[in-house]
Write a protein that holds these residues in place. Structure first.
Motif, PDB file in Angstrom:
ATOM      1  N   ARG A 151       1.148  17.335  -1.939  1.00  0.00           N
ATOM      2  CA  ARG A 151       1.316  16.144  -2.780  1.00  0.00           C
ATOM      3  C   ARG A 151       2.764  15.679  -2.791  1.00  0.00           C
ATOM      4  NH1 ARG A 151      -1.693  19.249  -7.567  1.00  0.00           N
ATOM      5  NH2 ARG A 151      -0.502  20.879  -6.486  1.00  0.00           N
TER       6      ARG A 151
ATOM      7  N   PHE B 291       1.464   9.379  -5.611  1.00  0.00           N
ATOM      8  CA  PHE B 291       1.604  10.767  -5.165  1.00  0.00           C
ATOM      9  C   PHE B 291       2.716  11.467  -5.944  1.00  0.00           C
ATOM     10  CE2 PHE B 291      -0.846  10.539  -1.070  1.00  0.00           C
ATOM     11  CZ  PHE B 291      -1.533  11.710  -1.251  1.00  0.00           C
TER      12      PHE B 291
ATOM     13  N   SER C  51      -4.938   6.149   1.872  1.00  0.00           N
ATOM     14  CA  SER C  51      -3.574   6.665   1.874  1.00  0.00           C
ATOM     15  C   SER C  51      -3.457   7.996   1.135  1.00  0.00           C
ATOM     16  CB  SER C  51      -2.621   5.648   1.243  1.00  0.00           C
ATOM     17  OG  SER C  51      -2.469   4.523   2.084  1.00  0.00           O
ATOM     18  N   MET C  52      -4.230   8.178   0.079  1.00  0.00           N
ATOM     19  CA  MET C  52      -4.179   9.440  -0.661  1.00  0.00           C
ATOM     20  C   MET C  52      -5.275  10.401  -0.205  1.00  0.00           C
ATOM     21  SD  MET C  52      -3.177   8.189  -4.535  1.00  0.00           S
ATOM     22  CE  MET C  52      -2.645   9.832  -5.024  1.00  0.00           C
TER      23      MET C  52
ATOM     24  N   HIS D 140       2.825   6.862   9.346  1.00  0.00           N
ATOM     25  CA  HIS D 140       2.295   5.702   8.632  1.00  0.00           C
ATOM     26  C   HIS D 140       3.016   4.409   9.001  1.00  0.00           C
ATOM     27  CE1 HIS D 140       0.211   8.709   6.337  1.00  0.00           C
ATOM     28  NE2 HIS D 140       1.331   9.180   5.816  1.00  0.00           N
TER      29      HIS D 140
ATOM     30  N   ARG E 129       0.832  -1.209   0.000  1.00  0.00           N
ATOM     31  CA  ARG E 129       0.000   0.000   0.000  1.00  0.00           C
ATOM     32  C   ARG E 129       0.863   1.255   0.000  1.00  0.00           C
ATOM     33  NH1 ARG E 129      -4.147   1.278   5.031  1.00  0.00           N
ATOM     34  NH2 ARG E 129      -4.008   3.556   4.977  1.00  0.00           N
ATOM     35  N   TYR E 130       1.885   1.296   0.832  1.00  0.00           N
ATOM     36  CA  TYR E 130       2.725   2.486   0.927  1.00  0.00           C
ATOM     37  C   TYR E 130       3.548   2.689  -0.339  1.00  0.00           C
ATOM     38  CZ  TYR E 130       1.617   2.418   5.922  1.00  0.00           C
ATOM     39  OH  TYR E 130       0.974   2.425   7.129  1.00  0.00           O
TER      40      TYR E 130
ATOM     41  N   THR F 149       2.807   1.736  -3.377  1.00  0.00           N
ATOM     42  CA  THR F 149       1.904   2.191  -4.434  1.00  0.00           C
ATOM     43  C   THR F 149       1.521   3.650  -4.233  1.00  0.00           C
ATOM     44  OG1 THR F 149       1.007  -0.058  -4.598  1.00  0.00           O
ATOM     45  CG2 THR F 149      -0.262   1.724  -5.623  1.00  0.00           C
ATOM     46  N   ALA F 150       1.226   4.033  -2.981  1.00  0.00           N
ATOM     47  CA  ALA F 150       0.843   5.417  -2.683  1.00  0.00           C
ATOM     48  C   ALA F 150       1.985   6.380  -2.978  1.00  0.00           C
ATOM     49  CB  ALA F 150       0.415   5.539  -1.222  1.00  0.00           C
TER      50      ALA F 150
ATOM     51  N   TYR G  90       5.395   8.658   2.207  1.00  0.00           N
ATOM     52  CA  TYR G  90       5.136   7.247   1.938  1.00  0.00           C
ATOM     53  C   TYR G  90       6.412   6.491   1.569  1.00  0.00           C
ATOM     54  CZ  TYR G  90       0.145   7.629   2.515  1.00  0.00           C
ATOM     55  OH  TYR G  90      -1.101   7.803   3.066  1.00  0.00           O
TER      56      TYR G  90
ATOM     57  N   VAL H 258      -5.281   2.592  -1.021  1.00  0.00           N
ATOM     58  CA  VAL H 258      -4.328   3.573  -1.547  1.00  0.00           C
ATOM     59  C   VAL H 258      -5.029   4.874  -1.924  1.00  0.00           C
ATOM     60  CG1 VAL H 258      -2.746   4.100  -3.440  1.00  0.00           C
ATOM     61  CG2 VAL H 258      -2.682   1.849  -2.347  1.00  0.00           C
ATOM     62  N   VAL H 259      -6.055   4.772  -2.780  1.00  0.00           N
ATOM     63  CA  VAL H 259      -6.699   5.980  -3.312  1.00  0.00           C
ATOM     64  C   VAL H 259      -7.606   6.640  -2.265  1.00  0.00           C
ATOM     65  CG1 VAL H 259      -8.221   6.892  -5.112  1.00  0.00           C
ATOM     66  CG2 VAL H 259      -6.577   5.071  -5.653  1.00  0.00           C
TER      67      VAL H 259
END
Length: 299
Positions: free
Chosen positions: A181, A46, A225-226, A75, A38-39, A41-42, A188, A221-222
């Protein structure tokens, strides 16, 4: 409706879905392994968003270090501790009570680190919010037998709350400027750098790839995390640290409602009463007339 009014409600909803996502994710991957994916990918997404928008990443080395460290705390260590503890047998009810400690810890950390002062009403609101969490979950704990709770994982869960409390104040103190951003992308990266080695050391790193796994990963993620973290960073930058942290009180009650819808988990009268008390506590902390951080005289 202005973004300042919408942001708190949006954050609470998005962040609360993390409890539901965690329950689904457990069916497909080990907790730390899932967090590492997850991290990573985030961080990539980002960074892509920041580059596409043409925003500048922090230029100074110390600013980049602050972003990486805040990500490790906010995180990596926080969710890593909490997810590992739950995987080791800490009941969700106990984890909810421990999560209720975070705003109190954040208020203490804010006072010690940035001399942020709270009014008497805000202090009462923080205490009332924790009481609401306790009312909501304690009956379930007593009914299940608290003596079976593993002590060390519970302690690790508490340590996770310390990490996120310190991270919230750290974010306020050292990351006051810069595009959110770009900052989030670096955060992350820091979280990934902590979580991946932990997963390699502590887990078999099992993953069952499939539609269900990718669906949970996509939302984690979307949506969380985002989406949720971007709103949280916005709230921290725009307002008082303790005020932003108090919103965490609303997450466990809302997650309980979502669990009722998603999994049919019962919503008890004690949980409903706890939600009401919690909402009152959050209102006290967030009402107008709140105290502002004390300004530091220039050197």
């Amino acid at each position: 409706m202005s973004i300042d009014r919408l942001a708190p409600a949006l954050f609470v909803f998005l962040w609360s879905t993390g409890w539901i996502a965690a329950k689904f994710a457990d069916q497909y991957a080990d907790p730390l392994t899932f967090l590492a994916l997850r991290y990573g990918t985030a961080a990539i997404l980002f960074a892509a968003v920041a580059l596409a928008a043409g925003v500048a990443f922090p230029k100074g080395g110390i600013d980049r270090v602050h972003a990486l460290v805040s990500g490790m705390l906010l995180h990596g260590f926080y969710l890593g501790c909490v997810w590992w503890a739950i995987g080791q047998g800490v009941p969700a009810a106990i984890s909810g009570i421990i999560a209720g400690l975070q705003p109190l810890m954040t208020a203490v950390a804010a006072h010690l680190m940035i001399d942020e002062r709270l009014t008497a009403g805000q202090r009462a609101g923080l205490g009332l919010g924790f009481c609401g969490i306790a009312i909501a979950v304690l009956p379930n704990v007593l009914a299940g037998g608290a003596g079976s709770i593993p002590a060390f994982p519970a302690a690790v869960n508490v340590i996770g709350m310390v990490f996120v409390s310190v991270a919230t104040v750290y974010q306020k103190k050292y990351l006051k400027t810069g595009d959110l951003r770009a900052v989030a992308a670096l955060q992350y990266v820091g979280a990934f750098a902590v979580t991946l080695p932990a997963a390699w050391l502590l887990e078999p790193m099992h993953v069952s790839f499939g539609l269900g796994f990718f669906a949970v990963l996509a939302w984690s993620v979307v949506g969380i995390s985002m989406g949720a973290v971007a709103v949280l960073l916005y709230l921290i930058r725009r307002g008082q640290v303790s005020r932003a942290a108090s919103l965490i009180y609303l997450v466990p009650p809302l997650a309980a409602l979502e669990a009722l819808i998603a999994f049919g988990e019962p919503l008890t009268p004690a949980m409903i009463a706890g939600m009401v008390v919690t909402a009152l506590g959050v209102w006290l902390v967030n009402r107008k007339g709140r105290a502002e951080p004390k300004e530091t005289a220039p050197a």
